[in-house]
Write a protein that holds these residues in place. Structure first.
Motif, PDB file in Angstrom:
ATOM      1  N   PHE A   1       3.055  -2.288   4.265  1.00 55.64           N
ATOM      2  CA  PHE A   1       3.372  -1.887   2.892  1.00 55.64           C
ATOM      3  C   PHE A   1       3.674  -3.050   1.945  1.00 55.64           C
ATOM      4  O   PHE A   1       3.326  -3.005   0.777  1.00 55.64           O
ATOM      5  N   ASP A   2       4.338  -4.076   2.472  1.00 53.45           N
ATOM      6  CA  ASP A   2       4.718  -5.190   1.589  1.00 53.45           C
ATOM      7  C   ASP A   2       3.515  -6.062   1.203  1.00 53.45           C
ATOM      8  O   ASP A   2       3.637  -6.947   0.369  1.00 53.45           O
ATOM      9  N   HIS A   3       2.346  -5.777   1.802  1.00 56.19           N
ATOM     10  CA  HIS A   3       1.148  -6.574   1.507  1.00 56.19           C
ATOM     11  C   HIS A   3       0.045  -5.776   0.816  1.00 56.19           C
ATOM     12  O   HIS A   3      -0.699  -6.321   0.006  1.00 56.19           O
ATOM     13  N   ALA A   4      -0.078  -4.504   1.191  1.00 58.49           N
ATOM     14  CA  ALA A   4      -1.212  -3.725   0.676  1.00 58.49           C
ATOM     15  C   ALA A   4      -0.808  -2.344   0.168  1.00 58.49           C
ATOM     16  O   ALA A   4      -1.676  -1.554  -0.197  1.00 58.49           O
TER      17      ALA A   4
ATOM     18  N   GLY B   1      -1.057 -14.560   4.116  1.00 57.86           N
ATOM     19  CA  GLY B   1      -0.415 -13.302   4.526  1.00 57.86           C
ATOM     20  C   GLY B   1       0.832 -13.612   5.329  1.00 57.86           C
ATOM     21  O   GLY B   1       1.694 -14.369   4.866  1.00 57.86           O
ATOM     22  N   ASP B   2       0.928 -13.080   6.552  1.00 61.30           N
ATOM     23  CA  ASP B   2       2.101 -13.332   7.391  1.00 61.30           C
ATOM     24  C   ASP B   2       1.813 -14.225   8.589  1.00 61.30           C
ATOM     25  O   ASP B   2       2.729 -14.564   9.332  1.00 61.30           O
ATOM     26  N   VAL B   3       0.547 -14.615   8.802  1.00 64.84           N
ATOM     27  CA  VAL B   3       0.247 -15.400  10.004  1.00 64.84           C
ATOM     28  C   VAL B   3       0.901 -16.785   9.951  1.00 64.84           C
ATOM     29  O   VAL B   3       1.177 -17.370  10.993  1.00 64.84           O
TER      30      VAL B   3
ATOM     31  N   THR C   1       2.878 -15.152   1.468  1.00 64.99           N
ATOM     32  CA  THR C   1       3.294 -13.955   0.733  1.00 64.99           C
ATOM     33  C   THR C   1       4.830 -13.939   0.604  1.00 64.99           C
ATOM     34  O   THR C   1       5.369 -13.512  -0.401  1.00 64.99           O
ATOM     35  N   HIS C   2       5.498 -14.481   1.636  1.00 68.07           N
ATOM     36  CA  HIS C   2       6.975 -14.632   1.596  1.00 68.07           C
ATOM     37  C   HIS C   2       7.295 -16.105   1.848  1.00 68.07           C
ATOM     38  O   HIS C   2       7.389 -16.467   3.009  1.00 68.07           O
ATOM     39  N   PHE C   3       7.409 -17.133   1.015  1.00 70.27           N
ATOM     40  CA  PHE C   3       7.098 -16.952  -0.373  1.00 70.27           C
ATOM     41  C   PHE C   3       6.586 -18.254  -0.986  1.00 70.27           C
ATOM     42  O   PHE C   3       7.310 -19.252  -0.962  1.00 70.27           O
TER      43      PHE C   3
HETATM   44 ZN   LIG Z   1       5.069  -9.226   5.209  1.00 71.70          ZN
END
Ligand SMILES: [Zn+2]
Length: 309
Positions: free
Chosen positions: A65-68, A164-166, A208-210
């Motif tokens: 949810f926090d990405h898409a 993203g989160d990788v 994405t963070h951040f």
């Molecule tokens: Zn995330």
């Protein structure tokens, strides 16, 4: 050319970012944040000099949810959404995804993430590893990068990466940490993805963070170590059968100490917790060890069967 848009998620700056990239054929967006932050995103796009409706191409890293979560709102204006084949089905029919998140968040669901509507199939574009998407003169390459999620894609533009989160979570001047929510955490796959990113020697990585990371090598090496460090910290709790509920406060304390030692203020620690809650990582890493144990037991059984044959 690239603008970092701060979604001011839940009133906290520097927790969720989207990235606006100007091509010769108009602006494209990496990540959308959750729909709950959609008003803030609209404002940020305007501030960047564009209208929400100008965005016809949206690249998401994965379908959490926090990405898409807000991707469908762009689709309503005709945008195409680019994602991993295993993520595509959730964008086309998000009911299952929504239900499983609701089990975790309960009444908080709507305020935290907002709604998620279905995106018409023709607007969801599945990408294979290495696929290039050309918008205007700009080419973006999809990299399948499992570890955080099986269906994770990082997006490459020349020597830049929208990760993203990788590539983990790093806020302000502190340390980089791995977000480890269930159900897909895979330490080995994650290490492999990090190795691939290291070999590419990126000039900049956008988290994405951040936000922007410049020393990409040191960042990725640190993350690779911390993925293992966190997984190994959880392992004895899992093996001794300690409950997740009991593990969470201890893990949180451990993590917060690491973040604090990295130079974070109390306010920044809060942002880390919002972007990457401890209870999520405990759940994700417990599941990782559980699946690993089951896989080992299964292979032992298979070997025993072969011997007895
Ligand atoms: Zn995330």
């Amino acid at each position: 050319m690239i603008q970092v848009l701060d979604l001011n998620f839940q009133g906290q700056k520097q927790t969720i970012a989207c990235f606006l990239f100007e091509t010769a054929d108009g602006p494209v967006l990496f990540e959308t944040g959750p729909y709950s932050a959609n008003d803030n995103l609209r404002k940020a796009i305007k501030k960047a000099g564009f209208q929400f409706e100008d965005i016809k191409h949206v690249f998401v890293s994965h379908v959490h949810f926090d990405h898409a979560g807000g991707a469908w709102a762009f689709a309503e204006h005709g945008a195409k959404i680019y994602t991993h084949p295993a993520g595509a089905k959730h964008l086309k029919s998000p009911e299952k995804l929504y239900k499983s998140a609701k089990r975790i968040y309960g009444k908080e669901m709507e305020t935290l993430w907002g709604k998620m509507e279905a995106i018409p199939s023709r607007q969801v574009v599945s990408v294979k590893h290495g696929d290039k998407i050309k918008i205007g003169k700009s080419k973006f390459r999809a990299l399948h990068t499992p570890g955080h999620a099986n269906h994770h894609v990082a997006w490459e533009y020349k020597k830049l990466l929208f990760a993203g989160d990788v590539a983990g979570v790093k806020i302000g001047k502190s340390i980089v940490v791995p977000p480890c929510p269930p159900p897909d955490i895979d330490v080995e796959a994650w290490s492999k993805s990090i190795k691939m990113l290291l070999d590419k020697r990126y000039e900049k990585i956008y988290l994405t963070h951040f936000g922007e990371v410049n020393d990409t090598k040191a960042h990725l090496v640190e993350l690779r170590g911390r993925v293992k460090n966190w997984a190994n910290w959880i392992k004895p709790y899992f093996e001794k059968g300690v409950s997740q509920k009991k593990t969470i406060p201890e893990f949180e304390q451990y993590v917060n100490k690491q973040i604090k030692m990295g130079g974070a203020t109390e306010a920044t620690i809060k942002k880390y917790e919002l972007a990457n809650p401890a209870f999520m990582s405990v759940a994700g890493l417990f599941r990782y060890w559980k699946l690993k144990k089951e896989a080992i037991e299964k292979s032992k059984r298979d070997i025993a069967l072969e011997i007895n044959d």
